[in-house]
Motif scaffolding. Sequence first.
Motif, PDB file in Angstrom:
ATOM      1  N   SER A 214       0.599  -1.162   0.011  1.00 60.46           N
ATOM      2  CA  SER A 214      -0.201   0.096  -0.335  1.00 60.46           C
ATOM      3  C   SER A 214       1.310   1.168   0.225  1.00 60.46           C
ATOM      4  N   PHE A 215       1.551   1.130   0.820  1.00 57.41           N
ATOM      5  CA  PHE A 215       3.189   2.360   1.004  1.00 57.41           C
ATOM      6  C   PHE A 215       4.109   2.514   0.132  1.00 57.41           C
ATOM      7  N   ALA A 216       4.931   1.700  -0.267  1.00 56.22           N
ATOM      8  CA  ALA A 216       6.070   1.453  -1.308  1.00 56.22           C
ATOM      9  C   ALA A 216       5.831   1.621  -2.858  1.00 56.22           C
ATOM     10  N   THR A 217       4.487   1.431  -2.652  1.00 61.07           N
ATOM     11  CA  THR A 217       4.129   1.211  -4.628  1.00 61.07           C
ATOM     12  C   THR A 217       4.389   2.288  -4.638  1.00 61.07           C
ATOM     13  N   PRO A 218       3.865   3.491  -4.356  1.00 58.48           N
ATOM     14  CA  PRO A 218       4.566   4.513  -5.100  1.00 58.48           C
ATOM     15  C   PRO A 218       5.803   5.485  -5.408  1.00 58.48           C
ATOM     16  N   LEU A 219       6.444   4.356  -4.381  1.00 61.09           N
ATOM     17  CA  LEU A 219       7.556   4.759  -4.274  1.00 61.09           C
ATOM     18  C   LEU A 219       8.682   4.415  -5.484  1.00 61.09           C
ATOM     19  N   PHE A 220       8.562   3.896  -5.857  1.00 60.73           N
ATOM     20  CA  PHE A 220       8.710   2.709  -7.586  1.00 60.73           C
ATOM     21  C   PHE A 220       8.062   2.937  -8.445  1.00 60.73           C
ATOM     22  N   THR A 221       7.587   4.761  -8.705  1.00 65.79           N
ATOM     23  CA  THR A 221       7.095   4.933  -9.766  1.00 65.79           C
ATOM     24  C   THR A 221       7.734   5.365 -10.774  1.00 65.79           C
ATOM     25  N   PRO A 222       8.255   4.841 -11.855  1.00 66.75           N
ATOM     26  CA  PRO A 222       9.031   5.423 -12.968  1.00 66.75           C
ATOM     27  C   PRO A 222       9.509   6.855 -13.171  1.00 66.75           C
ATOM     28  N   THR A 223      10.267   7.584 -13.396  1.00 66.05           N
ATOM     29  CA  THR A 223       9.948   8.960 -13.399  1.00 66.05           C
ATOM     30  C   THR A 223       9.416   9.289 -14.879  1.00 66.05           C
ATOM     31  N   GLY A 224       9.064  10.572 -15.446  1.00 61.34           N
ATOM     32  CA  GLY A 224       7.991  10.608 -16.322  1.00 61.34           C
ATOM     33  C   GLY A 224       6.381   9.787 -16.170  1.00 61.34           C
ATOM     34  N   SER A 225       6.483   9.050 -15.574  1.00 58.11           N
ATOM     35  CA  SER A 225       4.938   8.268 -15.220  1.00 58.11           C
ATOM     36  C   SER A 225       3.911   8.528 -14.086  1.00 58.11           C
ATOM     37  N   ALA A 226       2.691   8.218 -14.542  1.00 60.64           N
ATOM     38  CA  ALA A 226       1.530   8.375 -13.539  1.00 60.64           C
ATOM     39  C   ALA A 226       1.798   7.892 -12.320  1.00 60.64           C
ATOM     40  N   THR A 227       1.432   8.093 -11.237  1.00 64.94           N
ATOM     41  CA  THR A 227       1.350   7.249  -9.862  1.00 64.94           C
ATOM     42  C   THR A 227       0.834   6.006 -10.476  1.00 64.94           C
ATOM     43  N   TRP A 228       1.625   4.836  -9.587  1.00 61.33           N
ATOM     44  CA  TRP A 228       1.446   3.637 -10.165  1.00 61.33           C
ATOM     45  C   TRP A 228       0.475   3.616  -8.919  1.00 61.33           C
ATOM     46  N   GLN A 229      -1.301   3.086  -9.019  1.00 62.20           N
ATOM     47  CA  GLN A 229      -2.008   1.995  -8.183  1.00 62.20           C
ATOM     48  C   GLN A 229      -1.216   1.102  -7.319  1.00 62.20           C
ATOM     49  N   ALA A 230      -1.887   1.541  -5.990  1.00 62.96           N
ATOM     50  CA  ALA A 230      -1.403   0.158  -4.916  1.00 62.96           C
ATOM     51  C   ALA A 230      -2.604  -0.800  -5.408  1.00 62.96           C
ATOM     52  N   PRO A 231      -1.891  -2.688  -4.906  1.00 60.98           N
ATOM     53  CA  PRO A 231      -3.009  -3.669  -5.543  1.00 60.98           C
ATOM     54  C   PRO A 231      -4.029  -3.336  -3.923  1.00 60.98           C
ATOM     55  N   ALA A 232      -5.422  -4.333  -4.754  1.00 58.63           N
ATOM     56  CA  ALA A 232      -6.256  -3.973  -3.653  1.00 58.63           C
ATOM     57  C   ALA A 232      -6.319  -4.723  -2.572  1.00 58.63           C
ATOM     58  N   TRP A 233      -6.310  -4.052  -1.048  1.00 63.86           N
ATOM     59  CA  TRP A 233      -6.497  -4.483  -0.163  1.00 63.86           C
ATOM     60  C   TRP A 233      -6.272  -6.385   0.076  1.00 63.86           C
ATOM     61  N   TRP A 234      -6.884  -7.165  -0.785  1.00 62.85           N
ATOM     62  CA  TRP A 234      -7.367  -8.103  -0.512  1.00 62.85           C
ATOM     63  C   TRP A 234      -6.622  -9.484  -1.018  1.00 62.85           C
ATOM     64  N   SER A 235      -5.782  -8.489  -2.157  1.00 66.53           N
ATOM     65  CA  SER A 235      -4.881  -9.125  -3.022  1.00 66.53           C
ATOM     66  C   SER A 235      -3.670  -9.479  -2.267  1.00 66.53           C
ATOM     67  N   SER A 236      -3.261  -8.457  -1.279  1.00 64.43           N
ATOM     68  CA  SER A 236      -2.222  -8.293  -1.076  1.00 64.43           C
ATOM     69  C   SER A 236      -2.106  -9.573   0.148  1.00 64.43           C
ATOM     70  N   ALA A 237      -3.335  -8.984   1.345  1.00 67.16           N
ATOM     71  CA  ALA A 237      -3.489 -10.226   1.843  1.00 67.16           C
ATOM     72  C   ALA A 237      -3.340 -11.345   1.887  1.00 67.16           C
ATOM     73  N   VAL A 238      -4.188 -11.902   0.900  1.00 64.68           N
ATOM     74  CA  VAL A 238      -4.181 -13.222   0.198  1.00 64.68           C
ATOM     75  C   VAL A 238      -2.433 -13.582  -0.118  1.00 64.68           C
ATOM     76  N   TYR A 239      -1.520 -12.160  -0.671  1.00 67.86           N
ATOM     77  CA  TYR A 239      -0.562 -12.455  -0.831  1.00 67.86           C
ATOM     78  C   TYR A 239       0.544 -12.811   0.116  1.00 67.86           C
ATOM     79  N   GLY A 240       0.010 -12.229   1.671  1.00 67.36           N
ATOM     80  CA  GLY A 240       0.691 -11.926   2.770  1.00 67.36           C
ATOM     81  C   GLY A 240       0.439 -13.674   3.742  1.00 67.36           C
ATOM     82  N   LEU A 241      -1.105 -14.103   3.247  1.00 67.71           N
ATOM     83  CA  LEU A 241      -1.372 -15.157   3.760  1.00 67.71           C
ATOM     84  C   LEU A 241      -0.313 -16.859   3.216  1.00 67.71           C
ATOM     85  N   ILE A 242      -0.934 -16.775   2.145  1.00 65.12           N
ATOM     86  CA  ILE A 242      -0.313 -18.141   1.220  1.00 65.12           C
ATOM     87  C   ILE A 242       1.745 -17.763   1.643  1.00 65.12           C
TER      88      ILE A 242
END
Length: 308
Positions: A214-242
């Motif tokens: 949620s918080f680190a995704t915007p930090l990896f935005t390529p120069t000159g591009s639009a801000t990346w949208q963080a993944p949905a919380w549920w997909s991040s939670a599933v990723y973490g649980l697995i």
Amino acid sequence: MLIWRLLVSAILIPLFAGVFYLDSRLGASAPILLALFIFLAIFGAREMVDLLWTRSFTPNRLIVSACCVLVTAAAWWGRFGHMPIKIPSDDNTLSQVMLAYAMTILVLFLLATYRYREPGASMETLSAELMIVSYIGVLLGVVAQLRWVAGSAAGYLVLGSLIIVTKGGDVGAYTLGRLFGRRKLVPHLSPGKTWAGAVGALIGSALGAVLWLSFATPLFTPTGSATWQAPAWWSSAVYGLILGTTGLVGDLCESLIKRDVGKKDSSSLLPGFGGLLDLMDSVLYAGPVAYVLWKALPLATWLPIDPT
């Protein structure tokens, strides 16, 4: 013990963050990461050889270390200038890793035939060498793929997610295990692990995944591009649980190796943690699963959706 663990973590985490930052400035070929993974392959193989040097197992340290380096470094084949083996358009070099692994199998069998003198030891030693190359070389080679699985710009967001989630699981397991741990999880294999600790591992991993992505995704935005949208919380939670579950199993698998050879730690490199393998076990085991999840879950929101 807890204070020492926190102190070591306070040193290692900024160190790795600094290495990742410097490497990201050098482009998609990731030369510093290559050097780091070669270091991990060499010293991980050395620790595993020392662990397995018992009974009729006598793996050759130099040969096994070289094979682990070859398989791990195969993830970089084609990433530096003109090389005979090209990188596929999706940056996936798993085929190179598997080809290098196949070549090491041939080499290890050939050397086993040369070293044979009498019945009773060859197959044990050969099996130990193959296991070391599989556990260290192949798993490190797959973990390296996370540098490019969601695009080269997001490489350290992905690698960071693996480290944050698995180590968040370790912290959660240690905390809830110490506070509420009564019922043993696998008493014969790892007496210190409890069901409460397992629940803590899942909570820590899920929380770490949601917060990091949620918080680190915007930090990896390529120069000159639009801000990346963080993944949905549920997909991040599933990723973490697995990954939390997988990391816990990975910890138990390394315990299996140590218990079977009658040792408590893989080495005394890091007091309070043990050896390098004790630090990497959950990361190594969870790496291939993380690769699959970054392909299967809607985590890389900045990549175009494949219509097929």
